[in-house]
Design an enzyme around this catalytic site. Structure first.
Site: not given
Ligand code: GAR
Length: 211
Positions: A35, A37, A88, A113-114, A132, A168
């Site tokens: 989390g 982001n 889904r 991540m789903r 991403h 993606d």
């Molecule tokens: C991030 O690096 C994001 O780009 C990636 O998961 C991480 C989450 O980080 N997302 C993917 O790979 C989606 N395909 P966070 O939980 O610290 O925000």
């Protein structure tokens, strides 16, 4: 709103200097894990750099640290565990219902991540933003950082884009480039990519909303 990228953002493209937008964006954020982001979006709002409010955080793993971060910031968090749904599509219907309940206008996939279905995409057309950890269209899917390392590229990075049905994929809002260093591990490289993610995600939200 005014966003002033400083010179350290020279690897970020495009740069935006001024986005006019009156009403705060109503955001729904979705996260599966750490989390960070989520946190930077919340911080950008708190700092007055992003004119928005987070209506709800949806998370799908009971132990996701994102939920703790939401609690610390007084943001409502809803656990929707995909394991409790038959398909889904059924899971996505519940997500859409929840986002609508919280009056969400823009959805931010911040480490979600789903795989998503058309049930979700069609409910928020061109209003779902994903972050991403690669320079798309390279290295889609999970383990994007490991894929970049294994491929031998010397530059990778991150991408904020509008989400389409294909994983993606979708129109790119912003990208930031990150050099791959000779002794990088997936952890060290991902850490530097995340610094850039944290820069571009709030900017990309503002950019998407202003167009
Ligand atoms: C991030 O690096 C994001 O780009 C990636 O998961 C991480 C989450 O980080 N997302 C993917 O790979 C989606 N395909 P966070 O939980 O610290 O925000």
């Amino acid at each position: 709103m005014t966003l002033c990228p400083d010179s350290t953002l020279s690897l970020v493209s495009p740069s935006i200097s001024d986005c006019q937008q009156v009403a705060p964006l109503k955001l729904g954020i979705m996260a599966s894990g750490n989390g960070s982001n989520f946190d930077v979006v919340a911080q950008a709002i708190q700092d007055g750099q992003l004119n928005a409010q987070i209506q709800v955080l949806i998370y799908n793993n009971p132990s996701a640290k994102a939920a703790v971060r939401a609690a610390n910031r007084g943001v409502e968090a809803v656990l929707l565990n995909h394991r409790n749904y038959k398909s889904r599509e059924e899971f996505d219907e519940k997500i859409v219902q929840t986002l609508r309940h919280y009056d969400v206008e823009w959805v931010i996939l911040a480490g979600w991540m789903r795989l998503v279905t058309s049930v979700f995409i069609d409910a928020f057309p061109e209003r779902i933003i994903n972050i991403h950890p690669s320079l798309l269209p390279s290295f889609k899917g999970i383990h994007a950082v490991e894929q970049a390392l294994a491929s031998g590229v010397k530059i990778t990075g991150c991408t904020a884009h509008i989400t389409c049905l294909e994983m993606d994929s979708g129109p790119i809002l912003m990208q930031a480039a990150v050099p791959v260093l000779p002794d990088d591990t997936a952890e060290t490289l991902h850490a530097r990519i995340q610094i850039q993610e944290h820069r571009i995600l709030p900017l990309a939200i503002a950019l998407a909303a202003s167009s």
